[in-house]
Design a protein around this motif. Structure first.
Motif, PDB file in Angstrom:
ATOM      1  N   TYR B 233       0.907  -1.162  -0.014  1.00 13.63           N
ATOM      2  CA  TYR B 233      -0.165   0.014   0.196  1.00 13.63           C
ATOM      3  C   TYR B 233       0.911   1.162   0.155  1.00 13.63           C
ATOM      4  O   TYR B 233       0.442   2.420  -0.695  1.00 13.63           O
ATOM      5  CB  TYR B 233      -0.857  -0.125   0.997  1.00 13.63           C
ATOM      6  N   GLY B 234       1.777   1.299   0.569  1.00 16.60           N
ATOM      7  CA  GLY B 234       2.914   2.245   0.663  1.00 16.60           C
ATOM      8  C   GLY B 234       3.405   2.346  -0.727  1.00 16.60           C
ATOM      9  O   GLY B 234       3.570   3.623  -1.158  1.00 16.60           O
ATOM     10  N   ALA B 235       3.554   1.462  -1.462  1.00 14.79           N
ATOM     11  CA  ALA B 235       4.244   1.602  -2.751  1.00 14.79           C
ATOM     12  C   ALA B 235       3.216   2.126  -3.776  1.00 14.79           C
ATOM     13  O   ALA B 235       3.320   3.172  -4.534  1.00 14.79           O
ATOM     14  CB  ALA B 235       4.612   0.197  -3.487  1.00 14.79           C
ATOM     15  N   ILE B 236       1.979   1.685  -3.596  1.00 11.20           N
ATOM     16  CA  ILE B 236       0.675   2.374  -4.338  1.00 11.20           C
ATOM     17  C   ILE B 236       0.606   3.851  -4.203  1.00 11.20           C
ATOM     18  O   ILE B 236       0.627   4.465  -4.994  1.00 11.20           O
ATOM     19  CB  ILE B 236      -0.573   1.613  -4.020  1.00 11.20           C
ATOM     20  N   ASP B 237       0.518   4.126  -3.025  1.00  8.57           N
ATOM     21  CA  ASP B 237       0.705   5.386  -2.470  1.00  8.57           C
ATOM     22  C   ASP B 237       1.757   6.259  -2.967  1.00  8.57           C
ATOM     23  O   ASP B 237       1.714   7.445  -3.303  1.00  8.57           O
ATOM     24  CB  ASP B 237       0.158   5.726  -1.068  1.00  8.57           C
ATOM     25  N   ALA B 238       2.833   5.705  -3.260  1.00  9.97           N
ATOM     26  CA  ALA B 238       4.158   6.564  -3.571  1.00  9.97           C
ATOM     27  C   ALA B 238       4.161   6.540  -5.285  1.00  9.97           C
ATOM     28  O   ALA B 238       4.976   7.222  -5.601  1.00  9.97           O
ATOM     29  CB  ALA B 238       5.287   5.799  -3.297  1.00  9.97           C
ATOM     30  N   GLY B 239       2.785   6.034  -5.709  1.00 10.33           N
ATOM     31  CA  GLY B 239       3.077   6.148  -7.267  1.00 10.33           C
ATOM     32  C   GLY B 239       3.624   5.016  -8.094  1.00 10.33           C
ATOM     33  O   GLY B 239       3.637   5.209  -9.376  1.00 10.33           O
ATOM     34  N   CYS B 240       4.055   3.898  -7.329  1.00  9.63           N
ATOM     35  CA  CYS B 240       4.631   2.920  -7.956  1.00  9.63           C
ATOM     36  C   CYS B 240       3.473   2.152  -8.865  1.00  9.63           C
ATOM     37  O   CYS B 240       2.510   1.748  -8.320  1.00  9.63           O
ATOM     38  CB  CYS B 240       5.018   1.952  -6.888  1.00  9.63           C
ATOM     39  N   ARG B 241       3.989   1.818 -10.219  1.00 13.13           N
ATOM     40  CA  ARG B 241       2.934   1.195 -10.872  1.00 13.13           C
ATOM     41  C   ARG B 241       3.830   0.455 -11.772  1.00 13.13           C
ATOM     42  O   ARG B 241       3.142  -0.018 -12.922  1.00 13.13           O
ATOM     43  CB  ARG B 241       2.337   2.267 -11.781  1.00 13.13           C
ATOM     44  N   PHE B 242       4.943  -0.121 -11.280  1.00 16.22           N
ATOM     45  CA  PHE B 242       5.641  -1.220 -12.288  1.00 16.22           C
ATOM     46  C   PHE B 242       6.307  -2.198 -10.997  1.00 16.22           C
ATOM     47  O   PHE B 242       7.028  -1.789 -10.357  1.00 16.22           O
ATOM     48  CB  PHE B 242       6.799  -0.909 -12.986  1.00 16.22           C
ATOM     49  N   ILE B 243       5.926  -3.429 -11.145  1.00 16.54           N
ATOM     50  CA  ILE B 243       6.516  -4.430 -10.152  1.00 16.54           C
ATOM     51  C   ILE B 243       7.045  -5.609 -11.138  1.00 16.54           C
ATOM     52  O   ILE B 243       6.117  -6.202 -12.028  1.00 16.54           O
ATOM     53  CB  ILE B 243       5.779  -4.810  -9.224  1.00 16.54           C
ATOM     54  N   SER B 244       8.107  -6.077 -10.788  1.00  9.12           N
ATOM     55  CA  SER B 244       8.778  -7.435 -11.585  1.00  9.12           C
ATOM     56  C   SER B 244       9.209  -8.155 -10.439  1.00  9.12           C
ATOM     57  O   SER B 244       9.942  -7.675  -9.658  1.00  9.12           O
ATOM     58  CB  SER B 244       9.746  -6.992 -12.462  1.00  9.12           C
ATOM     59  N   GLY B 245       8.994  -9.572 -10.625  1.00 15.14           N
ATOM     60  CA  GLY B 245       9.303 -10.301  -9.496  1.00 15.14           C
ATOM     61  C   GLY B 245       9.293 -11.841  -9.791  1.00 15.14           C
ATOM     62  O   GLY B 245       8.837 -12.298 -11.105  1.00 15.14           O
ATOM     63  N   TYR B 246       9.924 -12.589  -9.239  1.00 16.23           N
ATOM     64  CA  TYR B 246      10.072 -14.092  -9.153  1.00 16.23           C
ATOM     65  C   TYR B 246       9.594 -14.657  -7.781  1.00 16.23           C
ATOM     66  O   TYR B 246       9.981 -13.977  -6.776  1.00 16.23           O
ATOM     67  CB  TYR B 246      11.355 -14.512  -9.555  1.00 16.23           C
ATOM     68  N   PRO B 247       8.677 -15.684  -7.695  1.00 18.95           N
ATOM     69  CA  PRO B 247       8.167 -16.003  -6.443  1.00 18.95           C
ATOM     70  C   PRO B 247       9.298 -16.559  -5.429  1.00 18.95           C
ATOM     71  O   PRO B 247      10.003 -17.262  -5.890  1.00 18.95           O
ATOM     72  CB  PRO B 247       7.295 -17.225  -6.805  1.00 18.95           C
TER      73      PRO B 247
END
Lengths: 311, 631
Positions: B233-247
């Motif tokens: 939620y902190g990321a959403i509110d910081a304007g983050c709109r790209f996430i990449s990852g591996y589980p």
């Protein structure tokens, strides 16, 4: 959009625009095939209609990685084997950019092999140029994934015991929707193939044979070459996966038997690009993510509105 | 036993619905006005095997899992009954009961499923005898039978919750509401019937215990969230709109939350082939103008080492997460540890220019995620949030209003096209991306696709215009510029609202220093020791790089001795303090725990008292006191 005015700039583009005014001294050896890649790219880009400001060239490490220094576009000289993930993400963040990734055979088929497989599998709408000179150049001539069996180098003094990797077959089998091979010694074909590859909507893989005059003196300089599209000896349907696979196999075997076959091997215009597929399932916005950050009127969702599920 | 709080443990097999049941019960307790804190214990296995969730609920603030627990609901492991499983795991049916007894407090309450656990098996673990010794109150109930009678066997969770509510005299209204929110039709009817019948059954019991549900105190809305929720939620509110990852456990939680939310928010989530790609994608997306994040846990983060260095050298802003689990190597996938600190601080080649934050609780997780994005994009530097499996998965209640803030989607030191027109350009017409005006080390950037902003980003050392260079003067200038950013960031963090959190009286002469998720247990221990007549204070540090030097100096100077408390075996944070401050070796001791379980407050109290008594004696818990240099 006002944030990226360079994108969609509809004008005549001079190929000299891609040449830096203060040109850095190239560190490629005299006679290196890499010069031809740069030249072909400078010729192809204006034909595709993309300006330097709307083009992003992402390179890996090695002699090939220097390409981004000598082309005056937006550039990202990344790290060994990682040009593809950097390029893919840039294209996802802003699908309107012309994104090209480039690297060498060691860089792209060795250390970056996993990224190659998955970028092709997902059919990202980017162009991937692999400078294939069958040897590690910048680290001084070691055996690479495409070096022929028996290739002697400082790290394989008795000759490589490994069969070379088959890049075209690998690209096809992984899922690339455009696969071609061209050669530094064939500038007209190289330019044409690069134009096609960049215009192709999907992952276009170009295996670019480049001679290494310093470390691979024994290698044939890819002359004489045969353009499989021009030759009467070869008749196959580039849209037929099976026929393309057979031709690739022959081509890859022939390279080590002294015959250099080049051309388009597989072109699949039907398969949607990853960007298209991702948009279709609702995972890629219609407008580039990057544009929103410059749009003062953009509305940004808040986590506060998600809290209901936690109360 | 304490009666002003309920510490309820529900135990069963993985896949038996322990998680969802406990989440609902915790929410019901929160809705009744209580503060809650949950603790998850689970094996690296999908179905079967012993797992439990503990919920601590009290009318006062709760910051940790507490000491031991006082109510066990043992459901039996239904997967242990699968004949196929016998071949691999043997009979584990009884584990939810037998494995949990050691930590049950004196006078505790036990409810176990008579319908699933055989009397003969129960007899074998001497339950009766142990109950008598420890003053436990044991209530065998046929939960399975009750569930089957009105619905399906899997609903025995509901029967167990109903019995619990009856035994602690709790209003079941909130539980009914939650069920109505989550289910419908026949399933809802059956569950409600089971809940009410179980609740009513307790009237017939011959009860002997005194434990009741505490009285709640909240008058404002509360939300029950994990550290992973807060970071997402902190990321959403910081304007983050790209996430990449591996589980990878436990980082996957944040990755999942954002993957599920981004499509509705115009964002992009990408699951990729490995963690090298994941971090490289974040770099590529950020370079192309998105606010980007990636992350992993220990082993996966190791792979991110080279793209992390690339972000440093190209000055591409990214935020990386590192949710620690016990190491080395794959270690203990589902157990917390604070053992990756040095890894995160120093991994990748060359001199680091990165910023590392370590949130200590759910609220800090939210705030420091926002801060991580702000610093990353203002200073064009990778920032890392280091936290652990404990903070990832534990749920605590937070005032809903806490999250009522404006989003901050600003790209920081990124120029618009209009600003680019005014920027200094060199003869080539290329934008001087890495030029330096001598201010704060930051050289504003452009984004591909902008007119007149062309530049080359490279992981090699480069000139102000981005060309590869091995010139000595240029090298020193660029290196100093990148490192100068850290000094400026340190000043900004020092001037801002402090990230370090303090408890205890200012004039205390014994101090505790901790970081990350150990904070809650440490703070609770401090409160307890001060109540008992000691004078102790504590600081929880979250600015790890650049380290909160001045604050730490002031704290250490003010006490006779400070004990650094962390969940690892090699005193990594104490090492960092001594390295950065260059002194205090004789003044810092360590309290270390690395058995896979987080600190409980009582363990800290006991260990502090040993030090306060002159250092004689060994703690009874599985912790280690590492003496000061020369001690």
């Amino acid at each position: 959009m006002s944030a990226f005015n360079a994108i969609g700039d509809d004008r005549e583009i001079d190929r000299d625009e891609y040449t830096p005014e203060v040109e850095p001294q190239p560190t490629w050896c005299p006679g290196c095939g890499d010069f031809s890649v740069l030249k072909a790219l400078k010729q192809a880009l204006p034909e595709v209609g993309r300006t330097p400001d709307e083009t992003l060239l992402v390179t890996g490490i090695g002699c090939s990685g220097k390409l981004s220094s000598y082309l005056d576009s937006y550039g990202f000289h990344s790290i060994h084997g990682r040009s593809l993930p950097v390029a893919r993400a840039a294209k996802l963040a802003n699908p309107e950019l012309q994104v090209i990734a480039a690297g060498g055979d060691g860089d792209g088929y060795g250390i970056g092999g996993n990224h190659f497989i998955h970028s092709a599998r997902e059919n990202h709408d980017i162009t991937y140029i692999v400078f294939n000179n069958e040897v590690f150049g910048l680290t001084k001539g070691q055996t690479s994934p495409t070096s022929p069996k028996g290739h002697k180098s400082k790290t394989q003094p008795s000759g490589s015991a490994k069969d070379p990797l088959r890049p075209l077959s690998l690209g096809l089998n992984a899922g690339a929707s455009y696969v071609a091979r061209t050669a530094a010694v064939n500038p007209n074909q190289a330019k044409e193939i690069l134009v096609e590859a960049m215009e192709h909507d999907g992952f276009s893989h170009v295996d670019f044979l480049t001679q290494c005059p310093t470390w691979n003196k024994d290698a044939r300089q890819y002359v004489p070459y045969v353009d499989v599209q021009e030759s009467d000896d070869y008749d196959f349907d580039v849209t037929d996966r099976r026929e393309a696979a057979d031709m690739m196999y022959e081509t890859e075997s022939a390279l080590y038997e002294g015959t250099v076959l080049t051309g388009r091997y597989y072109v699949d215009e039907e398969r949607p690009s990853y960007q298209e597929e991702k948009r279709a399932v609702g995972e890629l916005p219609d407008e580039p993510v990057a544009e929103r950050y410059f749009d003062e009127d953009a509305e940004w969702e808040r986590s506060y509105d998600l809290l209901e599920r936690h109360t | 036993m304490t009666t002003d709080e309920l510490i309820w443990r529900i135990a069963g097999g993985s896949g038996d619905g322990i998680d969802s049941t406990s989440q609902n019960f915790a929410t019901a307790l929160m809705r009744s006005g209580l503060d809650v804190f949950t603790h998850r214990h689970y094996p690296s296995r999908i179905r079967g095997g012993h797992t439990y969730v503990e919920i601590r609920a009290a009318g006062h603030e709760v910051q940790s899992r507490g000491d031991g627990y006082n109510f066990l609901l043992a459901l039996g492991d239904s997967f242990a009954r699968n004949p196929q499983d016998d071949a691999y795991y043997g009979n584990e049916e009884l584990k939810p009961l037998s494995e949990n007894l050691d930590e049950l407090n004196e006078g505790g309450v036990i409810v176990y499923d008579e319908g699933l656990l055989d009397d003969e098996d129960v007899a074998e673990i001497d339950l009766e005898e142990r109950a008598e010794e420890n003053g436990w109150h044991v209530y065998p109930v046929d939960l399975r039978g009750l569930a089957k009678e009105h619905g399906r066997e899997v609903m025995r969770n509901t029967a167990g919750v109903g019995i619990t509510a009856g035994l602690i005299d709790m209003d079941i209204e909130h539980i009914e509401d939650l069920m109505e929110d989550a289910m419908s039709g026949d399933v809802l009817e059956a569950n409600l019937e089971i809940l009410r019948e179980a609740y009513g059954m307790v009237d017939e019991f011959d009860t002997t215990h005194e434990l009741t549900v505490p009285t709640g105190a909240h008058d404002t809305g509360q939300a029950l969230l994990s550290g992973s929720n807060a970071i997402a939620y902190g990321a959403i509110d910081a304007g983050c709109r790209f996430i990449s990852g591996y589980p990878m456990t436990p980082w996957t939680d944040v990755f999942t939350i954002l993957s599920q939310n981004f499509p509705d928010m115009g964002g992009v989530a990408e699951q990729v082939e490995d963690e090298i790609a994941a971090a490289a994608l974040a770099v590529g997306a950020s370079h192309a103008g998105a606010k980007a994040m990636s992350g992993s846990s220990g082993g996966g983060f190791a792979l991110m080492s080279e793209p992390l260095g690339l972000a440093e050298m190209t000055e591409t802003p990214i935020v990386l997460l590192e949710s620690m689990r016990a190491g080395p190597s794959t270690g203990m996938p589902t157990k917390p540890e604070q053992g990756d600190l040095e890894h995160v601080l120093y991994t990748s080649q060359g001199d680091s220019s990165r910023v590392v934050f370590a949130p200590g609780n759910v609220e800090e997780a939210y705030e420091q995620t926002r801060l991580a994005f702000e610093i990353a994009y203002d200073y064009q530097i990778p920032t890392i949030l280091i936290y652990d499996q404990k903070l990832s998965g534990e749920n605590t209640n937070v005032d809903v209003e806490f999250f009522d803030r404006e989003p901050a989607p600003d790209l920081g030191s990124t120029l618009t096209e209009d600003e680019l027109k005014e920027a200094a350009h060199d003869a080539s017409g290329k934008f001087e991306r890495f030029s330096y005006d001598g201010e704060d080390g930051v050289s504003p950037r452009s984004i591909p696709g902008q007119k007149g902003g062309r530049f080359l980003a490279t992981g090699n050392e480069h000139t102000p215009s981005g060309h590869i260079s091995e010139d000595a003067d240029n090298r020193v200038l660029q290196m100093n510029r990148r490192l100068e950013k850290l000094d400026v960031i340190r000043e900004e963090l020092d001037e801002g609202e402090t990230n370090q959190t303090y408890v205890g009286p200012d004039d205390a002469d014994y101090g505790l220093i901790t970081w990350g998720s150990s904070q809650g247990a440490v703070f609770e221990a401090v409160d307890r020791m001060n109540d008992a007549g000691h004078s102790i204070k504590a600081v929880s540090v979250s600015d790890m790089m650049p380290l909160a030097e001045s604050e730490l100096v002031a704290f250490i100077e003010s006490v006779d001795e400070a004990m650094v408390i962390e969940m690892n075996a090699t005193a990594q944070f104490r090492g960092l303090i001594q390295k950065e401050l260059g002194r205090y070796g004789e003044k810092l001791t360590s309290l270390l725990k690395y058995n896979g379980n987080p600190f409980e407050p009582a363990e800290i109290v006991e260990s502090c008292e040993i030090r306060l008594d002159g250092g004689a004696g060994e703690p009874s818990a599985q912790v280690r006191i590492e003496p000061a240099a020369g001690d």
